[in-house]
Design a protein around this motif. Structure first.
Motif, PDB file in Angstrom:
ATOM      1  N   ALA A  89      23.571   1.853  -7.219  1.00 61.56           N
ATOM      2  CA  ALA A  89      22.156   2.015  -6.892  1.00 61.56           C
ATOM      3  C   ALA A  89      21.481   0.675  -7.150  1.00 61.56           C
ATOM      4  CB  ALA A  89      21.536   3.109  -7.756  1.00 61.56           C
ATOM      5  N   SER A  90      21.171  -0.049  -6.073  1.00 61.56           N
ATOM      6  CA  SER A  90      20.721  -1.438  -6.216  1.00 61.56           C
ATOM      7  C   SER A  90      19.388  -1.698  -5.531  1.00 61.56           C
ATOM      8  CB  SER A  90      21.779  -2.396  -5.646  1.00 61.56           C
ATOM      9  OG  SER A  90      21.418  -3.736  -5.864  1.00 61.56           O
ATOM     10  N   SER A  91      18.601  -0.655  -5.306  1.00 62.28           N
ATOM     11  CA  SER A  91      17.264  -0.878  -4.765  1.00 62.28           C
ATOM     12  C   SER A  91      16.372  -1.453  -5.860  1.00 62.28           C
ATOM     13  CB  SER A  91      16.672   0.428  -4.250  1.00 62.28           C
ATOM     14  OG  SER A  91      17.465   0.945  -3.189  1.00 62.28           O
ATOM     15  N   VAL A  92      15.337  -2.198  -5.463  1.00 58.06           N
ATOM     16  CA  VAL A  92      14.407  -2.722  -6.456  1.00 58.06           C
ATOM     17  C   VAL A  92      13.754  -1.568  -7.208  1.00 58.06           C
ATOM     18  CG1 VAL A  92      12.277  -4.019  -6.789  1.00 58.06           C
ATOM     19  CG2 VAL A  92      14.014  -4.861  -5.197  1.00 58.06           C
ATOM     20  N   HIS A  93      13.326  -0.542  -6.487  1.00 58.13           N
ATOM     21  CA  HIS A  93      12.778   0.653  -7.136  1.00 58.13           C
ATOM     22  C   HIS A  93      13.946   1.547  -7.556  1.00 58.13           C
ATOM     23  CE1 HIS A  93      13.710   3.203  -3.635  1.00 58.13           C
ATOM     24  NE2 HIS A  93      13.306   2.175  -2.878  1.00 58.13           N
ATOM     25  N   ASN A  94      13.627   2.580  -8.322  1.00 56.79           N
ATOM     26  CA  ASN A  94      14.692   3.449  -8.846  1.00 56.79           C
ATOM     27  C   ASN A  94      14.659   4.871  -8.289  1.00 56.79           C
ATOM     28  OD1 ASN A  94      12.461   4.538 -10.173  1.00 56.79           O
ATOM     29  ND2 ASN A  94      12.910   3.532 -12.124  1.00 56.79           N
ATOM     30  N   LEU A  95      13.913   5.091  -7.205  1.00 58.83           N
ATOM     31  CA  LEU A  95      13.730   6.461  -6.712  1.00 58.83           C
ATOM     32  C   LEU A  95      14.979   7.028  -6.046  1.00 58.83           C
ATOM     33  CD1 LEU A  95      10.109   6.186  -5.275  1.00 58.83           C
ATOM     34  CD2 LEU A  95      10.851   7.274  -7.404  1.00 58.83           C
ATOM     35  N   ASP A  96      15.926   6.164  -5.663  1.00 58.45           N
ATOM     36  CA  ASP A  96      17.132   6.681  -5.015  1.00 58.45           C
ATOM     37  C   ASP A  96      18.241   7.008  -6.012  1.00 58.45           C
ATOM     38  OD1 ASP A  96      17.903   4.122  -5.719  1.00 58.45           O
ATOM     39  OD2 ASP A  96      17.937   3.358  -3.666  1.00 58.45           O
ATOM     40  N   GLY A 143       0.796  -1.219   0.000  1.00 58.57           N
ATOM     41  CA  GLY A 143       0.000   0.000   0.000  1.00 58.57           C
ATOM     42  C   GLY A 143       0.829   1.269   0.000  1.00 58.57           C
ATOM     43  N   ILE A 144       0.157   2.361   0.326  1.00 55.79           N
ATOM     44  CA  ILE A 144       0.774   3.682   0.262  1.00 55.79           C
ATOM     45  C   ILE A 144       1.937   3.818   1.239  1.00 55.79           C
ATOM     46  CG2 ILE A 144      -0.895   4.622   1.921  1.00 55.79           C
ATOM     47  CD1 ILE A 144       0.781   6.437  -1.076  1.00 55.79           C
ATOM     48  N   ARG A 145       1.868   3.122   2.384  1.00 51.31           N
ATOM     49  CA  ARG A 145       2.953   3.249   3.361  1.00 51.31           C
ATOM     50  C   ARG A 145       4.256   2.680   2.813  1.00 51.31           C
ATOM     51  NH1 ARG A 145       1.749   4.513   8.650  1.00 51.31           N
ATOM     52  NH2 ARG A 145       3.517   3.294   9.410  1.00 51.31           N
ATOM     53  N   ARG A 146       4.164   1.605   2.030  1.00 48.18           N
ATOM     54  CA  ARG A 146       5.380   1.064   1.418  1.00 48.18           C
ATOM     55  C   ARG A 146       5.943   2.070   0.413  1.00 48.18           C
ATOM     56  NH1 ARG A 146       6.329  -4.293  -2.444  1.00 48.18           N
ATOM     57  NH2 ARG A 146       8.538  -3.833  -2.834  1.00 48.18           N
ATOM     58  N   VAL A 147       5.069   2.662  -0.379  1.00 47.02           N
ATOM     59  CA  VAL A 147       5.520   3.662  -1.348  1.00 47.02           C
ATOM     60  C   VAL A 147       6.199   4.834  -0.637  1.00 47.02           C
ATOM     61  CG1 VAL A 147       4.764   5.334  -3.093  1.00 47.02           C
ATOM     62  CG2 VAL A 147       3.784   3.019  -3.059  1.00 47.02           C
ATOM     63  N   LEU A 148       5.620   5.252   0.464  1.00 42.97           N
ATOM     64  CA  LEU A 148       6.202   6.381   1.202  1.00 42.97           C
ATOM     65  C   LEU A 148       7.596   6.046   1.716  1.00 42.97           C
ATOM     66  CD1 LEU A 148       3.090   7.680   3.203  1.00 42.97           C
ATOM     67  CD2 LEU A 148       4.205   8.746   1.228  1.00 42.97           C
ATOM     68  N   THR A 149       7.822   4.770   2.091  1.00 44.01           N
ATOM     69  CA  THR A 149       9.164   4.412   2.575  1.00 44.01           C
ATOM     70  C   THR A 149      10.203   4.474   1.460  1.00 44.01           C
ATOM     71  OG1 THR A 149       8.884   2.022   2.227  1.00 44.01           O
ATOM     72  CG2 THR A 149       8.220   2.915   4.362  1.00 44.01           C
ATOM     73  N   MET A 150       9.772   4.314   0.220  1.00 42.21           N
ATOM     74  CA  MET A 150      10.712   4.458  -0.901  1.00 42.21           C
ATOM     75  C   MET A 150      11.249   5.882  -0.960  1.00 42.21           C
ATOM     76  SD  MET A 150       8.669   2.352  -3.860  1.00 42.21           S
ATOM     77  CE  MET A 150       8.036   0.695  -3.557  1.00 42.21           C
ATOM     78  N   PHE A 151      10.348   6.835  -0.828  1.00 41.04           N
ATOM     79  CA  PHE A 151      10.770   8.239  -0.805  1.00 41.04           C
ATOM     80  C   PHE A 151      11.572   8.538   0.466  1.00 41.04           C
ATOM     81  CE2 PHE A 151       7.126   8.320  -3.692  1.00 41.04           C
ATOM     82  CZ  PHE A 151       7.611   9.099  -4.731  1.00 41.04           C
ATOM     83  N   GLU A 152      11.123   7.934   1.583  1.00 40.07           N
ATOM     84  CA  GLU A 152      11.794   8.154   2.859  1.00 40.07           C
ATOM     85  C   GLU A 152      13.228   7.641   2.815  1.00 40.07           C
ATOM     86  OE1 GLU A 152      10.807   7.350   7.601  1.00 40.07           O
ATOM     87  OE2 GLU A 152       9.987   6.006   6.079  1.00 40.07           O
ATOM     88  N   PHE A 153      13.422   6.458   2.245  1.00 41.84           N
ATOM     89  CA  PHE A 153      14.770   5.901   2.146  1.00 41.84           C
ATOM     90  C   PHE A 153      15.649   6.764   1.238  1.00 41.84           C
ATOM     91  CE2 PHE A 153      17.860   3.151  -0.046  1.00 41.84           C
ATOM     92  CZ  PHE A 153      18.577   2.697   1.043  1.00 41.84           C
ATOM     93  N   SER A 154      15.101   7.166   0.108  1.00 40.58           N
ATOM     94  CA  SER A 154      15.865   7.996  -0.817  1.00 40.58           C
ATOM     95  C   SER A 154      16.270   9.312  -0.168  1.00 40.58           C
ATOM     96  CB  SER A 154      15.040   8.254  -2.083  1.00 40.58           C
ATOM     97  OG  SER A 154      14.665   7.027  -2.692  1.00 40.58           O
ATOM     98  N   HIS A 155      15.356   9.902   0.597  1.00 38.90           N
ATOM     99  CA  HIS A 155      15.671  11.135   1.317  1.00 38.90           C
ATOM    100  C   HIS A 155      16.743  10.876   2.378  1.00 38.90           C
ATOM    101  CE1 HIS A 155      15.153  15.078   3.063  1.00 38.90           C
ATOM    102  NE2 HIS A 155      14.825  14.556   4.238  1.00 38.90           N
ATOM    103  N   GLY A 156      16.679   9.696   3.013  1.00 39.58           N
ATOM    104  CA  GLY A 156      17.676   9.350   4.018  1.00 39.58           C
ATOM    105  C   GLY A 156      19.079   9.264   3.436  1.00 39.58           C
ATOM    106  N   VAL A 157      19.181   8.763   2.203  1.00 40.34           N
ATOM    107  CA  VAL A 157      20.490   8.708   1.551  1.00 40.34           C
ATOM    108  C   VAL A 157      21.047  10.123   1.390  1.00 40.34           C
ATOM    109  CG1 VAL A 157      21.723   8.067  -0.560  1.00 40.34           C
ATOM    110  CG2 VAL A 157      19.956   6.536   0.369  1.00 40.34           C
ATOM    111  N   ARG A 158      20.196  11.071   1.030  1.00 42.26           N
ATOM    112  CA  ARG A 158      20.639  12.473   0.902  1.00 42.26           C
ATOM    113  C   ARG A 158      21.029  13.048   2.262  1.00 42.26           C
ATOM    114  NH1 ARG A 158      20.167  15.169  -3.733  1.00 42.26           N
ATOM    115  NH2 ARG A 158      18.825  14.387  -5.404  1.00 42.26           N
ATOM    116  N   GLN A 159      20.223  12.751   3.270  1.00 38.05           N
ATOM    117  CA  GLN A 159      20.491  13.281   4.599  1.00 38.05           C
ATOM    118  C   GLN A 159      21.837  12.795   5.147  1.00 38.05           C
ATOM    119  OE1 GLN A 159      16.895  12.199   6.860  1.00 38.05           O
ATOM    120  NE2 GLN A 159      16.568  14.397   7.190  1.00 38.05           N
ATOM    121  N   HIS A 160      22.220  11.572   4.783  1.00 35.02           N
ATOM    122  CA  HIS A 160      23.461  10.978   5.290  1.00 35.02           C
ATOM    123  C   HIS A 160      24.606  11.086   4.281  1.00 35.02           C
ATOM    124  CE1 HIS A 160      20.504   9.226   8.045  1.00 35.02           C
ATOM    125  NE2 HIS A 160      21.508   8.966   8.866  1.00 35.02           N
TER     126      HIS A 160
END
Length: 416
Positions: A112-119, A81-98
């Motif tokens: 870049a080896s995530s299943v999705h490509n948002l990062d 659901g939407i919460r999983r999608v939100l974690t994709m953005f959250e993880f990508s943002h975390g990479v920037r933060q760190h």
């Protein structure tokens, strides 16, 4: 195959990264461990929560078999659901933060080896600032996969965001490593030059098969069933893995029903999944006397389970995604175990077909699956072993993670 390249500092960004004590997914761990053995420095960045794991890490930093793991905090979710999608953005943002912490690893290569490509945007920024090579490792084609599986239209906002990310990745990456082997025509249509492309499939870890701990045993329930079936002279058709809709396991139950007069054949499914109760109910409805369901086992027991089968089954639903290739871990396991395979997947020129280590039939075709079972069951044990040995020989030569890890590094170093 030992690495002849200079030691590298490798930074792999893999949202759903796993490890032996946590569970799937294992590719990043296996590749990372081999790179460490070959003298490279490896850091894997994953999310603190993944639906694929059996256990979540309880720390933000740890070292596992020489690999430095960094776990970025993300929220928990269930399903797709939407919460999983939100974690994709959250993880990508975390990479920037760190970013500063990750730059301190002084990477020569950012993967870049995530299943999705948002990062991909954060990974590109990291690579640019570190003067490092940027590698995109493709597990599945996104956004094509969610479009086909989830029924999303091309103009859906989420799909458009994913499409922008895919196009951006092909434009800005230095290399693309694809796990499925037939994805390049799709990538070419989205702007990827051929010289940037290589396939490095999933593989296996040799010692998991050849150095099995003597304390590892098949659970008693499983042992008793296999012993009983052997004493009855049954040919065992087996499956080990997730009982999910995507594996089309109901086709095997229907095929077993059509073969109910073959009292010399038994079916054994080992594992768990959301479709298991439905499959059990279907087998009971047909009153199948020689169709058995066993609980899942620890990963280290899987080799012993597969070696208890005579013939192994791997299936899938009809999907145009399979025309781009597959790299099923269970098929690799079946090959290493030297077991002939019934491969019921719509993949042209599949590995099973090319190697000759089994029979490929149309996905979801009950009659063809049943005919393949009969054909293999009617072979002598020696003939089945000869077919299985073709798969094992290929796997040992081409699919060992030590070999694959070296191929990965050699490609990116020879195509600068």
């Amino acid at each position: 195959m030992p690495s002849t390249s200079r030691p590298l500092s490798i930074l792999m960004i893999s949202h759903y990264a796993g490890a032996p004590q946590y569970g799937m997914e294992f590719r990043s761990y296996y590749m990372g461990r081999e790179w460490v053995r070959q003298g490279h420095k490896v850091t894997i960045v994953g999310a603190s929560f993944s639906h694929l794991r059996k256990q979540q890490p309880q720390t933000s930093h740890e070292v596992i078999d020489g690999i430095q793991y960094i776990w970025l905090s993300t929220q928990q979710y269930e399903g797709n659901g939407i919460r999983r999608v939100l974690t994709m953005f959250e993880f990508s943002h975390g990479v920037r933060q760190h970013q500063q912490e990750l730059l301190a690893c002084q990477p020569d290569v950012v993967i870049a080896s995530s299943v999705h490509n948002l990062d991909i945007y954060a990974c590109h920024a990291l690579a640019r600032k570190a003067h490092a090579q940027l590698v995109l490792e493709v597990h599945d084609l996104w956004p094509l996969s969610p479009m086909i599986i989830g029924g999303y239209k091309p103009w859906h906002p989420f799909i458009q965001v994913l499409q922008w990310a895919e196009n951006y990745a092909y434009k800005h990456c230095d290399h693309v490593i694809s796990i499925p082997d037939k994805t390049y025509p799709h990538m070419r249509r989205h702007g990827l030059p051929e010289y940037k492309f290589a396939c490095v499939p999933n593989g296996f870890l040799l010692e998991e098969w050849e150095q099995i701990d003597t304390t590892v045993q098949i659970p008693q329930q499983h042992q008793q069933l296999f012993l009983q079936l052997r004493q009855q002279g049954k040919t065992i058709i087996g499956f080990a893995g997730g009982h999910t809709q995507s594996t089309a396991m109901e086709v095997l139950v229907h095929a077993a029903n059509s073969l109910r007069s073959r009292h010399d054949i038994a079916f054994v499914l080992v594992g768990q999944g959301p479709q298991k109760d439905e499959l059990i109910a279907l087998a009971k409805q047909y009153d199948l006397q020689h169709f058995y369901f066993l609980p899942p086992v620890e990963k280290r027991v899987i080799p012993l389970i597969i070696q208890s089968f005579d013939i192994c089954y791997a299936g899938g639903v009809h999907s145009i995604l399979h025309q781009y290739g597959t790299s099923f871990n269970k098929v690799t396991d079946y090959m290493v175990a030297a077991r002939p395979i019934i491969f019921s997947v719509d993949e042209p020129g599949s590995l099973v077909e090319r190697v000759g280590c089994g029979l490929q039939v149309e996905a979801e075709n009950i009659a063809q699956v049943a005919a393949a079972i009969v054909r293999l069951a009617d072979l002598s044990p020696a003939q089945r072993q000869e077919m299985g040995n073709l798969g094992r020989s290929y796997a040992l030569t081409h699919l060992n993670y030590a070999t694959l890890a070296s191929q990965f590094i050699q490609f990116i170093q020879s195509n600068k």
